[in-house]
Motif scaffolding. Structure first.
Motif, PDB file in Angstrom:
ATOM      1  N   MET A   1       0.890  -1.020   0.141  1.00  0.00           N
ATOM      2  CA  MET A   1      -0.053   0.042   0.488  1.00  0.00           C
ATOM      3  C   MET A   1       0.827   1.427  -0.266  1.00  0.00           C
ATOM      4  N   PHE A   2       0.323   2.227  -0.297  1.00  0.00           N
ATOM      5  CA  PHE A   2       1.199   4.046  -0.489  1.00  0.00           C
ATOM      6  C   PHE A   2       0.138   4.534  -0.165  1.00  0.00           C
ATOM      7  N   TYR A   3       0.854   5.816   0.568  1.00  0.00           N
ATOM      8  CA  TYR A   3       0.461   6.788   1.158  1.00  0.00           C
ATOM      9  C   TYR A   3       1.045   8.086   0.417  1.00  0.00           C
ATOM     10  N   LEU A   4      -0.291   9.510  -0.386  1.00  0.00           N
ATOM     11  CA  LEU A   4       0.265  10.020  -0.929  1.00  0.00           C
ATOM     12  C   LEU A   4       0.051  11.250  -0.453  1.00  0.00           C
ATOM     13  N   GLY A   5       0.545  12.471  -0.228  1.00  0.00           N
ATOM     14  CA  GLY A   5       0.531  13.370   0.511  1.00  0.00           C
ATOM     15  C   GLY A   5       0.514  14.494  -0.620  1.00  0.00           C
ATOM     16  N   ILE A   6      -0.036  15.798  -0.770  1.00  0.00           N
ATOM     17  CA  ILE A   6      -0.024  16.402  -1.478  1.00  0.00           C
ATOM     18  C   ILE A   6       0.402  18.021  -0.895  1.00  0.00           C
TER      19      ILE A   6
ATOM     20  N   GLU B   1       3.447  11.373 -13.275  1.00  0.00           N
ATOM     21  CA  GLU B   1       4.833  10.339 -13.130  1.00  0.00           C
ATOM     22  C   GLU B   1       5.098   9.452 -12.466  1.00  0.00           C
ATOM     23  N   MET B   2       4.427  10.277 -11.000  1.00  0.00           N
ATOM     24  CA  MET B   2       4.686   8.863  -9.569  1.00  0.00           C
ATOM     25  C   MET B   2       3.506   7.227 -10.114  1.00  0.00           C
ATOM     26  N   ILE B   3       2.200   8.329 -10.686  1.00  0.00           N
ATOM     27  CA  ILE B   3       1.690   7.341 -10.741  1.00  0.00           C
ATOM     28  C   ILE B   3       1.866   6.547 -11.988  1.00  0.00           C
TER      29      ILE B   3
ATOM     30  N   ASN C   1       5.431   5.565 -12.567  1.00  0.00           N
ATOM     31  CA  ASN C   1       6.565   5.076 -12.127  1.00  0.00           C
ATOM     32  C   ASN C   1       6.363   3.762 -10.951  1.00  0.00           C
ATOM     33  N   PHE C   2       4.523   3.929 -10.032  1.00  0.00           N
ATOM     34  CA  PHE C   2       4.369   3.630  -9.115  1.00  0.00           C
ATOM     35  C   PHE C   2       3.757   2.413  -9.795  1.00  0.00           C
ATOM     36  N   ASN C   3       2.666   2.654 -10.885  1.00  0.00           N
ATOM     37  CA  ASN C   3       1.873   1.680 -10.871  1.00  0.00           C
ATOM     38  C   ASN C   3       0.431   2.221  -9.649  1.00  0.00           C
ATOM     39  N   LEU C   4       0.119   3.521  -9.607  1.00  0.00           N
ATOM     40  CA  LEU C   4      -0.254   3.377  -8.508  1.00  0.00           C
ATOM     41  C   LEU C   4      -2.057   3.943  -9.131  1.00  0.00           C
ATOM     42  N   ASN C   5      -2.377   3.042  -8.384  1.00  0.00           N
ATOM     43  CA  ASN C   5      -4.358   3.057  -8.163  1.00  0.00           C
ATOM     44  C   ASN C   5      -4.689   2.944  -7.028  1.00  0.00           C
ATOM     45  N   GLU C   6      -6.399   3.204  -7.374  1.00  0.00           N
ATOM     46  CA  GLU C   6      -7.287   3.384  -6.789  1.00  0.00           C
ATOM     47  C   GLU C   6      -7.207   2.207  -5.184  1.00  0.00           C
ATOM     48  N   LYS C   7      -6.677   0.830  -5.999  1.00  0.00           N
ATOM     49  CA  LYS C   7      -6.539  -0.320  -5.198  1.00  0.00           C
ATOM     50  C   LYS C   7      -5.617  -0.273  -4.541  1.00  0.00           C
TER      51      LYS C   7
ATOM     52  N   ASP D   1      -9.609  18.729  -8.452  1.00  0.00           N
ATOM     53  CA  ASP D   1      -7.998  18.301  -8.759  1.00  0.00           C
ATOM     54  C   ASP D   1      -7.667  16.815  -9.146  1.00  0.00           C
ATOM     55  N   LEU D   2      -8.072  16.346  -8.067  1.00  0.00           N
ATOM     56  CA  LEU D   2      -6.510  15.142  -7.240  1.00  0.00           C
ATOM     57  C   LEU D   2      -8.132  14.114  -8.309  1.00  0.00           C
ATOM     58  N   SER D   3      -9.438  14.061  -8.847  1.00  0.00           N
ATOM     59  CA  SER D   3     -10.162  13.344  -9.131  1.00  0.00           C
ATOM     60  C   SER D   3     -10.495  13.217 -10.804  1.00  0.00           C
ATOM     61  N   LYS D   4      -9.373  14.378 -11.103  1.00  0.00           N
ATOM     62  CA  LYS D   4      -8.189  14.172 -12.804  1.00  0.00           C
ATOM     63  C   LYS D   4      -7.816  12.721 -12.801  1.00  0.00           C
ATOM     64  N   HIS D   5      -7.000  12.020 -11.219  1.00  0.00           N
ATOM     65  CA  HIS D   5      -6.168  10.673 -11.809  1.00  0.00           C
ATOM     66  C   HIS D   5      -6.501   9.749 -11.227  1.00  0.00           C
ATOM     67  N   PHE D   6      -7.321  10.393 -10.230  1.00  0.00           N
ATOM     68  CA  PHE D   6      -8.437   9.224  -8.517  1.00  0.00           C
ATOM     69  C   PHE D   6     -10.033   9.316  -8.593  1.00  0.00           C
ATOM     70  N   ASN D   7     -10.688   7.824  -9.045  1.00  0.00           N
ATOM     71  CA  ASN D   7     -11.511   7.991  -8.413  1.00  0.00           C
ATOM     72  C   ASN D   7     -12.065   8.692  -6.179  1.00  0.00           C
ATOM     73  N   SER D   8     -12.059   9.813  -6.660  1.00  0.00           N
ATOM     74  CA  SER D   8     -12.077   9.782  -5.385  1.00  0.00           C
ATOM     75  C   SER D   8     -12.930   9.439  -4.647  1.00  0.00           C
ATOM     76  N   SER D   9     -13.741   8.476  -4.681  1.00  0.00           N
ATOM     77  CA  SER D   9     -15.126   8.679  -4.422  1.00  0.00           C
ATOM     78  C   SER D   9     -14.426   6.730  -3.142  1.00  0.00           C
ATOM     79  N   LYS D  10     -13.299   6.634  -3.719  1.00  0.00           N
ATOM     80  CA  LYS D  10     -12.651   5.128  -3.908  1.00  0.00           C
ATOM     81  C   LYS D  10     -11.678   5.775  -3.327  1.00  0.00           C
ATOM     82  N   VAL D  11     -10.983   7.001  -3.279  1.00  0.00           N
ATOM     83  CA  VAL D  11      -9.263   6.411  -2.389  1.00  0.00           C
ATOM     84  C   VAL D  11     -10.156   7.457  -1.350  1.00  0.00           C
ATOM     85  N   GLU D  12      -9.200   7.296   0.285  1.00  0.00           N
ATOM     86  CA  GLU D  12      -9.757   8.179   1.109  1.00  0.00           C
ATOM     87  C   GLU D  12      -8.639   8.815   0.969  1.00  0.00           C
ATOM     88  N   ILE D  13      -9.643  11.000   1.575  1.00  0.00           N
ATOM     89  CA  ILE D  13      -8.648  12.109   1.559  1.00  0.00           C
ATOM     90  C   ILE D  13      -8.862  12.171   2.591  1.00  0.00           C
TER      91      ILE D  13
END
Lengths: 248, 570
Positions: B1-6, B49-51, B53-59, B109-121
């Motif tokens: 699992m990964f943890y993003l900070g923005i 680029e991070m997405i 490089n690390f194959n980041l997704n909602e899962k 803005d975040l929702s353009k990259h991830f489905n924000s309903s499926k990721v904890e914000i």
């Protein structure tokens, strides 16, 4: 440097705007260089970017020359700040053109805008009479013309590359521009530029319409905001007390 | 699992990524990609680029944490502005109009990259994000974290008592507009430098002046009765968008604001006058910091300090504070400003995750100064550069060139996390050659002569050349403080000693790039390298190989060292 006062009115601001446009173009070209895997094209885009960076620098020199020659007084608003390239819309927040446009549209855009830039510089050169600055602008004009022609060469190169890598020889010829297509692109970009100029020229007028509405909204919202109390954090454990999902 | 900070929307937006062990695996600033220095836009390209490089997704993303609470931040300034200004005030209007461009659009803005309903914000307090960005590197508890910056959420300064990662107590704050950061920025603006960019220049300039306006300036901002208070009649950042100081400030100095269009020539009258203003502001800053630190110590008795926020980048002030008698240790993170706060935000998400499974006894490597993946393309180098040697002996060849007084650019592996170039995106040369350093600074970098160039030294030699204060020793690994040179060696390293007899030293180990080069250079009796960031003035540090080549041409640099070899321009 001799210019009539009427024409001098916004000359410094105009030169500064030109420099932002060139800077934006440099960033576009650099991004285009990063997006292509073709080494030859990459170098071509980087060279284009280098020219645009140099133009930005030369325009700043021209601006300083005007001030030295007594054309207007320097104010901080004439200070070049890279961040303004986004605020002023020379770079779109949603992405660089090379990311958003299809290759054909991108080349069309570059071609048309380099010619428009050349025309704009010609217009600018009529407002400047000191020899040094004028020579510099003429040098830029020549290079802008070169860039417009280059963009077609670039298209050829891209398509040749596509041809090599994907056996798309037919596609190359089918997608290559006709004169008519370029004319349409040129007119479209010209119209867009005019629209932008019209908008900025009429901002003051728009202000007369929208300012009272904005003032009204602020007066109402200001009262509401004053009623909202944002809690103090004194002596709180910041890791446990709060709702981590709250935006307030 | 990964943890993003923005971190975004104010300046230097960035994104950081922690893995399931809570270790930073990537950190990117948007300006590296967009090439717009200080870019505050949502870090779209950096995240993309991070997405990839690390194959980041909602899962595989456990949480995305934003480094402040957007509505809280927006309301605080608006509330203050409405209170003190008329409705037609330009700051109020600007703030109101730009609501849609502020951090309140984060989720959109975040929702353009991830489905924000499926990721904890999650949303972390701004100053807590800073504290955690420091805590990531320095885990000793209890400790006191001082956050001193311009403004964030509701506060401009904070003192946090860190008892453990789950118990961080807020013990003091200074509310907007009482801000040390905004004070320093206002003087930066008065001196004709750009805010959030020119503070370094002002600090360099300060060393040339005398603090003759200290008493006068101290009356405009003070720490009294445990409160920091600014007299806003001198500072227009509360009422204008185009200027941070009022007409009272030039009247206070009896000196007009500096015209940024005119060069500051060392030795000129203007230079003397404005350096006196800079020196006075620097002294006020140091004096107030000392008072806040003393207050924090008296209140808690704790002498283990962490410092972050934009003001923590003032390396001269860091050294000054470290000389306070009660300070046992003072640590600054590699990236103490807002961009580094993304690391703290990601750590917030990690700590908050109740489901994480980690071994409490396993220590993570939290000292990596160059985390991340960078997929780079240097195939095009063949067309424009000659390869001198491949990676097998490129470092040895580089050291030979340095000993022959050449200037080398580096674009080596991944980039540094913080604002200082620590070798991977640097311009380096022999630090024993003063003329060469002047050339590097003025001709290549095109900087003012009053700005210092930093030395790099191997750990084994640092005490030979410099008087190192052990309480801030960690800061020297990422150039966050200054040190005075040893008297007997001053003549040998004049080029890297500033006018105030300090150097912003970087200590490196021999497993780092510059350490490896220095190890070879010992044979030629070169013990120090001069190091400055690889970028042209007003550009961000180079990031990719394309940026590196472009900067080489613009700056007239001949040599480039990458992880694949050493190159010379054709």
């Amino acid at each position: 440097m001799i210019l009539s006062p009427e024409k001098n009115k916004n000359l410094l601001a105009t030169i500064l705007e030109f420099s932002y446009a060139e800077y934006g173009s440099a960033l576009e070209m650099l991004t285009a260089a990063k997006k292509t895997s073709n080494p030859k094209l990459k170098v071509g885009y980087i060279r284009h970017a280098l020219d645009e960076y140099r133009h930005t620098f030369l325009l700043h020199k021209i601006l300083h020359n005007q001030i030295k020659n007594g054309i207007g007084k320097f104010e901080n608003k004439y200070r070049f700040s890279p961040k303004n390239v986004i605020a002023k819309g020379y770079i779109d927040k949603s992405g660089f053109l090379v990311e958003k446009l299809k290759l054909k549209k991108f080349v069309e855009f570059v071609y048309s805008n380099e010619y428009l830039a050349k025309q704009s510089f010609e217009y600018l050169s009529k407002r400047i009479s000191d020899t040094n600055s004028l020579n510099t602008i003429n040098e830029i004009i020549k290079e802008e013309e070169g860039h417009a022609d280059d963009s077609l060469t670039v298209m050829d190169d891209i398509m040749k590359d596509e041809n090599i890598h994907h056996g798309m020889a037919k596609k190359f010829y089918l997608t290559k521009f006709s004169e008519a297509q370029l004319k349409i692109a040129f007119t479209r970009e010209k119209f867009k530029n005019r629209l932008r100029t019209f908008y900025f020229k009429n901002l003051k007028f728009l202000g007369y319409i929208f300012d009272p509405i904005l003032n009204f909204l602020i007066s109402i919202f200001g009262k509401i905001v004053n009623l909202i109390s944002v809690a103090d954090d004194n002596d709180k454990n910041l890791m446990s007390d709060k709702n981590s999902n709250s935006v307030v | 699992m990964f943890y993003l900070g923005i971190s975004a929307y104010y300046h230097d937006s960035s994104v950081s990524l922690l893995n399931s062990e809570g270790k930073i695996v990537d950190f990117k600033k948007e300006e590296w990609h967009s090439r717009v220095k200080g870019d505050k836009s949502f870090p779209r390209m950096a995240l993309e680029e991070m997405i990839n490089n690390f194959n980041l997704n909602e899962k595989n993303i456990k949480s995305v944490t934003f480094y402040e609470r957007p509505v809280r931040a927006w309301i605080t300034i608006l509330k203050h502005s409405v209170k003190i200004n008329p409705i037609t005030n330009e700051l109020t209007r600007n703030f109101f109009k730009n609501a849609f461009n502020s951090s309140m659009r984060f989720q959109m803005d975040l929702s353009k990259h991830f489905n924000s309903s499926k990721v904890e914000i999650l949303y972390a307090d701004h100053h807590l994000s800073h504290t955690l960005s420091t805590y990531y590197y320095y885990r000793d508890t209890p400790s006191l974290s001082l956050v001193i910056d311009g403004y964030g959420d509701k506060y401009c300064s904070s003192i946090h008592l860190i008892k453990s990662e789950k118990e961080i107590i807020n013990i003091w704050n200074s509310e907007y507009p009482n801000s040390l950061g905004l004070f320093y920025s206002a003087i930066t603006d008065y001196l004709g430098f750009e805010i959030n960019e020119g503070e370094y220049k002002m600090m360099g300039l300060a060393s040339y002046g005398e603090p003759i306006y200290f008493e006068k300036l101290s009356k405009t901002i003070k720490f009294e009765n445990d409160k920091l208070e600014i007299d806003t009649s001198y500072y227009d950042f509360v009422r204008r968008v185009d200027r941070s100081y009022s007409d009272l400030l030039p009247a206070l100095f009896n000196l007009p604001p500096r015209n940024s269009n005119e060069m500051l020539v060392v030795g000129s009258d203007d230079f003397k006058n404005y350096s006196n203003v800079a020196a006075s502001a620097q002294k006020v800053l140091e004096d107030l910091l000392e008072r806040i630190f003393t207050y924090a110590f008296n209140k808690t008795g704790i002498n283990n300090f962490l410092l972050s926020g934009g003001v923590a980048m003032n390396s001269v002030a860091v050294k000054k504070i470290s000389e306070l008698p009660f300070i046992e240790s003072l640590n600054v993170p590699p990236s103490p400003g807002d961009s580094g706060a993304a690391i703290g935000a990601a750590l917030f998400g990690f700590i908050k995750d109740k489901d994480k499974k980690i071994d409490p006894n396993k220590l993570i490597d939290n000292k990596d100064l160059y985390p991340g993946k960078l997929v780079s393309d240097e195939n095009f180098f063949d067309l424009v550069l000659d390869k001198i040697t491949d990676d097998s002996n490129s470092i040895e060849e580089t050291s030979k060139l340095i000993s022959r007084n050449e200037i080398i650019a580096t674009c080596y592996g991944n980039i540094e996390t913080g604002p200082r170039a620590l070798g991977h995106r640097s311009l380096i040369c022999n630090a024993h050659n003063q003329d060469l350093i002047i050339k590097l600074s003025t001709e290549v970098k095109k900087r003012n002569l009053f700005r210092p160039t930093a030395p790099v030294v191997l750990e084994e030699f640092v005490n030979t050349y410099f008087n190192i204060n052990n309480s801030i020793k960690n800061c020297y690994y990422h150039m966050s403080s200054v040190a005075t040179p040893k008297e007997e060696f001053k003549n040998l390293i004049k080029g890297v000693i500033h006018i105030d007899n300090t150097s912003r030293v970087q200590i490196c180990n021999n497993d780092q790039l510059l350490g490896k080069i220095l190890t070879y250079l010992k044979n030629d009796k070169i013990y120090l390298i001069a190091n400055t960031s690889f970028n042209i003035s007003s550009d961000p540090m180079v990031y990719s190989k394309e940026d590196a080549y472009l900067a080489m041409v613009r700056m007239g640099i001949k040599y480039l060292l990458t992880e694949k070899g050493l190159y010379k321009i054709k």
